[in-house]
Design a protein around this motif. Sequence first.
Motif, PDB file in Angstrom:
ATOM      1  N   PHE A  50      22.448  58.494 -42.769  1.00  0.00           N
ATOM      2  CA  PHE A  50      23.503  57.493 -42.873  1.00  0.00           C
ATOM      3  C   PHE A  50      24.487  57.794 -43.999  1.00  0.00           C
ATOM      4  O   PHE A  50      25.404  57.033 -44.240  1.00  0.00           O
ATOM      5  N   LEU A  51      24.313  58.894 -44.707  1.00  0.00           N
ATOM      6  CA  LEU A  51      25.144  59.242 -45.851  1.00  0.00           C
ATOM      7  C   LEU A  51      26.576  59.513 -45.409  1.00  0.00           C
ATOM      8  O   LEU A  51      26.818  60.289 -44.494  1.00  0.00           O
ATOM      9  N   GLU A  52      27.532  58.852 -46.065  1.00  0.00           N
ATOM     10  CA  GLU A  52      28.948  59.045 -45.788  1.00  0.00           C
ATOM     11  C   GLU A  52      29.632  59.538 -47.044  1.00  0.00           C
ATOM     12  O   GLU A  52      29.156  59.288 -48.133  1.00  0.00           O
ATOM     13  N   PRO A  53      30.754  60.209 -46.956  1.00  0.00           N
ATOM     14  CA  PRO A  53      31.420  60.684 -45.753  1.00  0.00           C
ATOM     15  C   PRO A  53      30.789  61.966 -45.249  1.00  0.00           C
ATOM     16  O   PRO A  53      29.940  62.541 -45.920  1.00  0.00           O
ATOM     17  N   LEU A  54      31.242  62.386 -44.091  1.00  0.00           N
ATOM     18  CA  LEU A  54      30.773  63.644 -43.540  1.00  0.00           C
ATOM     19  C   LEU A  54      31.117  64.760 -44.516  1.00  0.00           C
ATOM     20  O   LEU A  54      32.214  64.829 -45.044  1.00  0.00           O
ATOM     21  N   GLY A  55      30.157  65.613 -44.786  1.00  0.00           N
ATOM     22  CA  GLY A  55      30.356  66.702 -45.741  1.00  0.00           C
ATOM     23  C   GLY A  55      29.526  66.542 -46.989  1.00  0.00           C
ATOM     24  O   GLY A  55      29.423  67.458 -47.791  1.00  0.00           O
ATOM     25  N   THR A  56      28.894  65.395 -47.163  1.00  0.00           N
ATOM     26  CA  THR A  56      28.121  65.162 -48.381  1.00  0.00           C
ATOM     27  C   THR A  56      26.643  65.462 -48.217  1.00  0.00           C
ATOM     28  O   THR A  56      25.932  65.615 -49.202  1.00  0.00           O
ATOM     29  N   LEU A  57      26.157  65.559 -46.997  1.00  0.00           N
ATOM     30  CA  LEU A  57      24.740  65.810 -46.768  1.00  0.00           C
ATOM     31  C   LEU A  57      24.370  67.192 -47.294  1.00  0.00           C
ATOM     32  O   LEU A  57      24.958  68.191 -46.901  1.00  0.00           O
ATOM     33  N   VAL A  58      23.445  67.250 -48.196  1.00  0.00           N
ATOM     34  CA  VAL A  58      22.980  68.473 -48.839  1.00  0.00           C
ATOM     35  C   VAL A  58      24.120  69.173 -49.587  1.00  0.00           C
ATOM     36  O   VAL A  58      24.050  70.331 -49.892  1.00  0.00           O
ATOM     37  N   SER A  59      25.162  68.447 -49.862  1.00  0.00           N
ATOM     38  CA  SER A  59      26.288  68.988 -50.617  1.00  0.00           C
ATOM     39  C   SER A  59      26.918  67.859 -51.432  1.00  0.00           C
ATOM     40  O   SER A  59      28.040  67.458 -51.177  1.00  0.00           O
ATOM     41  N   PRO A  60      26.177  67.322 -52.405  1.00  0.00           N
ATOM     42  CA  PRO A  60      26.676  66.147 -53.108  1.00  0.00           C
ATOM     43  C   PRO A  60      27.969  66.378 -53.872  1.00  0.00           C
ATOM     44  O   PRO A  60      28.681  65.449 -54.186  1.00  0.00           O
ATOM     45  N   SER A  61      28.299  67.622 -54.176  1.00  0.00           N
ATOM     46  CA  SER A  61      29.538  67.892 -54.884  1.00  0.00           C
ATOM     47  C   SER A  61      30.738  67.886 -53.938  1.00  0.00           C
ATOM     48  O   SER A  61      31.865  68.069 -54.357  1.00  0.00           O
ATOM     49  N   ARG A  62      30.473  67.687 -52.654  1.00  0.00           N
ATOM     50  CA  ARG A  62      31.512  67.620 -51.627  1.00  0.00           C
ATOM     51  C   ARG A  62      32.312  68.907 -51.519  1.00  0.00           C
ATOM     52  O   ARG A  62      33.504  68.894 -51.276  1.00  0.00           O
ATOM     53  N   ARG A  63      31.618  70.014 -51.684  1.00  0.00           N
ATOM     54  CA  ARG A  63      32.281  71.309 -51.557  1.00  0.00           C
ATOM     55  C   ARG A  63      32.768  71.525 -50.137  1.00  0.00           C
ATOM     56  O   ARG A  63      33.726  72.219 -49.896  1.00  0.00           O
ATOM     57  N   ASN A  64      32.081  70.955 -49.174  1.00  0.00           N
ATOM     58  CA  ASN A  64      32.424  71.172 -47.780  1.00  0.00           C
ATOM     59  C   ASN A  64      33.203  69.968 -47.253  1.00  0.00           C
ATOM     60  O   ASN A  64      32.740  69.253 -46.386  1.00  0.00           O
ATOM     61  N   LYS A  65      34.406  69.751 -47.772  1.00  0.00           N
ATOM     62  CA  LYS A  65      35.204  68.594 -47.386  1.00  0.00           C
ATOM     63  C   LYS A  65      35.684  68.690 -45.946  1.00  0.00           C
ATOM     64  O   LYS A  65      36.050  67.697 -45.362  1.00  0.00           O
ATOM     65  N   ARG A  66      35.705  69.867 -45.392  1.00  0.00           N
ATOM     66  CA  ARG A  66      36.204  70.049 -44.033  1.00  0.00           C
ATOM     67  C   ARG A  66      35.117  69.896 -42.976  1.00  0.00           C
ATOM     68  O   ARG A  66      35.337  70.220 -41.830  1.00  0.00           O
ATOM     69  N   ALA A  67      33.969  69.422 -43.334  1.00  0.00           N
ATOM     70  CA  ALA A  67      32.885  69.299 -42.354  1.00  0.00           C
ATOM     71  C   ALA A  67      33.309  68.399 -41.202  1.00  0.00           C
ATOM     72  O   ALA A  67      33.942  67.369 -41.399  1.00  0.00           O
ATOM     73  N   ASP A  68      32.955  68.821 -39.985  1.00  0.00           N
ATOM     74  CA  ASP A  68      33.234  68.014 -38.806  1.00  0.00           C
ATOM     75  C   ASP A  68      31.978  67.738 -37.991  1.00  0.00           C
ATOM     76  O   ASP A  68      32.045  67.136 -36.930  1.00  0.00           O
ATOM     77  N   THR A  69      30.830  68.188 -38.500  1.00  0.00           N
ATOM     78  CA  THR A  69      29.588  68.063 -37.747  1.00  0.00           C
ATOM     79  C   THR A  69      28.421  67.781 -38.674  1.00  0.00           C
ATOM     80  O   THR A  69      28.264  68.442 -39.699  1.00  0.00           O
ATOM     81  N   ARG A  70      27.585  66.815 -38.296  1.00  0.00           N
ATOM     82  CA  ARG A  70      26.308  66.596 -38.966  1.00  0.00           C
ATOM     83  C   ARG A  70      25.232  67.154 -38.039  1.00  0.00           C
ATOM     84  O   ARG A  70      24.964  66.613 -36.972  1.00  0.00           O
ATOM     85  N   VAL A  71      24.645  68.273 -38.427  1.00  0.00           N
ATOM     86  CA  VAL A  71      23.619  68.953 -37.637  1.00  0.00           C
ATOM     87  C   VAL A  71      22.312  68.174 -37.774  1.00  0.00           C
ATOM     88  O   VAL A  71      21.924  67.781 -38.868  1.00  0.00           O
TER      89      VAL A  71
END
Length: 178
Positions: A50-71
């Motif tokens: 349930f963690l939002e926004p997309l891109g924060t899962l296993v990346s709390p620093s939000r390095r992957n801001k362009r994420a479009d998929t939660r695997v």
Amino acid sequence: MSGCGRGSIRDEDDNIRNVNSCVCEVVRAIKDIQDEAVEDECIPCLTSCFLEPLGTLVSPSRRNKRADTRVFTLQNDDGKLFHAFFKDENNPHDKDCISVFFRVEDVFDNCCATLRVLEPKDRDRKDVNLLSDDGSKINLGKLCKVENFERTDSCITVDLKCFCAVQCIKDVDLNICD
């Protein structure tokens, strides 16, 4: 299949809602998170689906801001990982065309979903064959080699009420056009 998330839950407004499947609720939430880019600076749990926004899962620093998929993966009521086949367009002679990794494309009707099968890749973006040496079942030890994912053109429609567990793995950018 009693005990697979059926019952009632309290929502954020402290209302009690009946649910048929917690897996259905989680997959719906993943779909909503993929569709909505909501900024939220507070991260209570780094592995929550349930963690939002997309891109924060296993990346709390939000390095992957362009994420479009939660695997994510799904487990059957016997605890085994659900798997699906995919066609490898880049290698038509590929014999390791099975994956346990998915992206939700749509949730509809009474907890049905269309899932895109994701091809597992290692650190160097090479194929990871998840099958045992004899090709008869998923080799769980090989899951540890998976670090990247590639979208496939293979989709599957499932009844989410048939699963007892969902585990979110990683937020990634697969260049999915909506």
